[in-house]
Scaffold this motif. Structure first.
Motif, PDB file in Angstrom:
ATOM      1  N   PHE A 218       1.765  49.405  87.325  1.00  0.00           N
ATOM      2  CA  PHE A 218       0.563  49.744  86.802  1.00  0.00           C
ATOM      3  C   PHE A 218       0.061  51.203  86.897  1.00  0.00           C
ATOM      4  CE2 PHE A 218       0.454  45.110  88.243  1.00  0.00           C
ATOM      5  CZ  PHE A 218       0.287  44.678  86.983  1.00  0.00           C
ATOM      6  N   GLY A 219       0.695  51.688  87.728  1.00  0.00           N
ATOM      7  CA  GLY A 219       0.095  53.276  87.918  1.00  0.00           C
ATOM      8  C   GLY A 219       0.369  54.043  86.800  1.00  0.00           C
TER       9      GLY A 219
ATOM     10  N   LEU B 154      -1.679  53.135  83.936  1.00  0.00           N
ATOM     11  CA  LEU B 154      -3.049  53.649  84.225  1.00  0.00           C
ATOM     12  C   LEU B 154      -2.932  55.331  83.820  1.00  0.00           C
ATOM     13  CD1 LEU B 154      -6.015  53.686  85.089  1.00  0.00           C
ATOM     14  CD2 LEU B 154      -5.212  54.314  87.686  1.00  0.00           C
TER      15      LEU B 154
ATOM     16  N   ILE C  31      -3.174  55.878  80.107  1.00  0.00           N
ATOM     17  CA  ILE C  31      -4.336  55.515  79.160  1.00  0.00           C
ATOM     18  C   ILE C  31      -5.364  56.684  79.749  1.00  0.00           C
ATOM     19  CG2 ILE C  31      -6.457  53.997  79.529  1.00  0.00           C
ATOM     20  CD1 ILE C  31      -4.505  51.859  80.058  1.00  0.00           C
ATOM     21  N   LEU C  32      -5.381  57.083  80.940  1.00  0.00           N
ATOM     22  CA  LEU C  32      -6.251  58.314  81.300  1.00  0.00           C
ATOM     23  C   LEU C  32      -5.944  59.426  80.776  1.00  0.00           C
ATOM     24  CD1 LEU C  32      -6.426  57.650  85.205  1.00  0.00           C
ATOM     25  CD2 LEU C  32      -8.054  57.294  83.504  1.00  0.00           C
TER      26      LEU C  32
ATOM     27  N   CYS D 132       1.220  55.553  96.323  1.00  0.00           N
ATOM     28  CA  CYS D 132       0.298  56.290  95.256  1.00  0.00           C
ATOM     29  C   CYS D 132       0.521  57.672  95.091  1.00  0.00           C
ATOM     30  CB  CYS D 132      -1.194  55.829  95.516  1.00  0.00           C
ATOM     31  SG  CYS D 132      -1.669  54.252  95.046  1.00  0.00           S
TER      32      CYS D 132
ATOM     33  N   PHE E 132       1.653  58.899  91.360  1.00  0.00           N
ATOM     34  CA  PHE E 132       0.690  59.525  90.777  1.00  0.00           C
ATOM     35  C   PHE E 132       0.834  61.230  90.591  1.00  0.00           C
ATOM     36  CE2 PHE E 132      -1.881  55.794  91.779  1.00  0.00           C
ATOM     37  CZ  PHE E 132      -2.147  55.364  90.381  1.00  0.00           C
TER      38      PHE E 132
ATOM     39  N   TYR F  61       0.647  49.789  72.800  1.00  0.00           N
ATOM     40  CA  TYR F  61      -0.840  50.553  73.047  1.00  0.00           C
ATOM     41  C   TYR F  61      -0.933  51.730  71.932  1.00  0.00           C
ATOM     42  CZ  TYR F  61      -4.567  53.388  75.291  1.00  0.00           C
ATOM     43  OH  TYR F  61      -5.578  54.100  75.698  1.00  0.00           O
TER      44      TYR F  61
END
Length: 566
Positions: free
Chosen positions: A182-183, A186, A189-190, A487, A491, A532
């Protein structure tokens, strides 16, 4: 009466083979069902098999230690070998374009993640095997976990350590795996929002940059109007005007309906109509030399000359060049294009043919029928599995993965292992079309089955094994803290990758998304991004970086274990 049924489905520490198989099949079947459930446009896909396996392991279901190790390793081998065969041709050809930059970004992301993993191990005192598990889960890299586990087993054997000396990295892997899945979604999208990406503009820029229409092999009709080429042979025109990478598949004289496939010694007459096969830019150059674009319809007639697709299935025709086969002089049949692993290649005389190649030929029906005897063209053979090539390739990969590489100061020799070895073997075999009796052709359906079946076996075995004591380990090691550490690994490298790709190398957003998914070897993220963005463009850069990134992640995981596990 139903005692036998109860025995099959009652958890036990020493399960019979029948119960072990039922647990394995249950994890895979239920996992596939769960993986299809979508939350928005995101689904876990095949990775859900691991979470179902975790749940079954938590309930007390288990498998024999040696059996579960065999299932895990065999599944991993099938998975990486299928990946290598699938992306091999495009992997090597990509280095002629932007592949070097793409792979540099991907490998840089891998090593940055490795540095962050080491810092977590050093600064917060997480055992290195758990740190490597965190890293593999946070970047959704299954082969890296497999390599780490194999290296730990090797160290235990070499140093005579007890079986429970090292923690199981699969537990940390399972805890942080959702962070990786999911990271990256995300971040995609960001990045689109913060960079204010206009998708329609990105497509236009990419098409302009790559000039896709010029890179595809097309055919076009032209009429001879220039006096400079009239009365000369095709060979003379090519030499005099420095024309290359052009194939003239058909020729028709003005005022007739007779179409034939010309040789290089055929004479070009005024107002001839020629069918030219090449890249668009080369066709444009040729038309400028000989005349203009033609709208003649008779040259496309199938009465005198027809077009047919043939598959190379005769072993004596493989690893020979088109010049050596000499289909034109023998049968008056001209090869215009060769399709290999979905890639169209212009049929140059020096092109070496591989087993399973598809040839597009032009000639009369009788001549094509005679040419078929040389290359066989058996679609039935291509549908049948060639287990000699498949398992011969796997043996080759296992041998490569087992070669010990002595490095001073390391407790045991470095090995590529059962993840990188088969991957390298598959890349090598697909690049050269085979080794001896082993060839690279596997039909697409078989490749997809092999990959999915392999990764299902691996995920099921990892999940069932890690499920025992998973909750206790989550509480004991404060699983939320591990997710927090994960994380950082997820990230930080991705964010830096986005910034460098966009602002330093000015990469297209579609390409960047493919590199992001490939750098984390995350098919779930790739599937999300294609939906997407409503485009298959990310698939190209994903396939470009996947092999080298996978090998890098395997080596980084092994090195971290070898350097710091003592």
């Amino acid at each position: 009466m139903f005692e036998w049924f109860k025995i099959l489905f009652t958890p036990t520490d020493e399960p019979e083979m029948t119960q072990a198989l039922i647990v394995l099949f249950l994890a895979i079947s239920v996992g596939f069902f769960v993986g299809r459930i979508k939350i928005g446009s995101v689904s876990l896909g095949v990775s859900a098999v691991m979470f179902v396996g975790l749940f079954l392991g938590h309930l007390g279901y288990s498998m024999d230690v040696e059996l579960i190790q065999f299932v895990r390793e065999f599944g991993l081998i099938l998975f990486v070998y299928g990946i290598g065969i699938q992306v091999g041709p495009s992997f090597f050809s990509s280095f002629k374009k932007e592949g070097i930059i793409f792979n540099a970004l991907g490998v840089g992301t891998v090593f940055l993640g490795g540095i962050i993993t080491y810092l977590i191990h050093l600064l917060v005192n997480v055992k290195i095997e758990n740190a490597v598990g965190l890293m593999s889960g946070s970047v959704t890299n299954t082969p890296g976990l497999g390599a780490a586990k194999s290296t730990l087993v090797e160290i235990q054997k070499q140093l005579n350590l007890p079986a429970d000396h090292f923690s199981d990295p699969a537990i940390a892997y399972a805890i942080t795996y959702p962070v990786g899945v999911f990271g990256i979604i995300l971040i995609i999208i960001l990045a689109k929002n913060f960079l204010k990406i206009d998708l329609s503009k990105e497509v236009i820029l990419l098409n302009k940059k790559n000039k896709d229409s010029e890179n595809k092999i097309v055919r076009q009709k032209c009429r001879v109007t220039k006096a400079a080429v009239v009365g000369k042979t095709i060979k003379q025109v090519f030499k005099e005007f420095h024309i290359e990478n052009i194939i003239i598949s058909r020729q028709k004289h003005s005022g007739t309906r007779v179409v034939y496939s010309p040789s290089i010694d055929s004479i070009i007459q005024e107002k001839d109509v020629l069918m030219v096969v090449a890249k668009q830019k080369d066709i444009n150059q040729f038309i400028d030399v000989v005349g203009k674009i033609s709208t003649d319809l008779f040259i496309e007639s199938e009465d005198d000359v027809t077009t047919k697709i043939l598959s190379v299935t005769k072993k004596t025709a493989t690893h020979k060049t088109l010049a050596q086969l000499d289909l034109y002089n023998q049968f008056d049949v001209r090869v215009t294009r060769v399709i290999r692993s979905g890639l169209e290649i212009l049929a140059q005389p020096t092109l070496e043919l591989f087993y399973g190649d598809t040839l597009m030929v032009v000639g009369d029906r009788r001549s094509i029928h005679e040419a078929e005897k040389i290359i066989e063209n058996s679609s039935k053979i291509l549908l049948e599995p060639d287990f000699l090539s498949l398992f011969g390739g796997l043996i080759f990969g296992v041998i490569i993965g087992s070669i010990p590489i002595m490095i001073p100061s390391l407790p045991v020799p470095l090995k590529l292992g059962l993840a990188a070895g088969p991957l390298l073997a598959a890349l090598f075999i697909s690049r050269y079309g085979g080794v001896g009796v082993i060839h690279s052709y596997i039909n697409n359906g078989a490749i997809h089955f092999m990959k999915d079946f392999g990764i299902c076996l691996f995920f099921a075995a990892v999940g069932i094994k890690a499920g025992h004591g998973f909750y206790d380990n989550f509480i004991e090691n404060n699983g939320m803290i591990w997710i927090y550490y994960g994380c950082y690994i997820t990230f930080i490298p991705l964010t830096i990758l986005v910034l460098i790709s966009r602002f330093m190398f000015k990469l297209n957003f579609y390409q960047m998304v493919g590199i992001m998914s490939g750098s984390y070897t995350d098919p779930a993220a790739l599937a999300f991004s294609t939906k997407y963005l409503d485009s298959d463009i990310p698939n190209q850069s994903y396939a470009t970086v996947y092999p080298l990134v996978t090998i890098s992640r395997i080596l980084v995981a092994q090195l971290l274990i070898l350097l710091f596990a003592g």
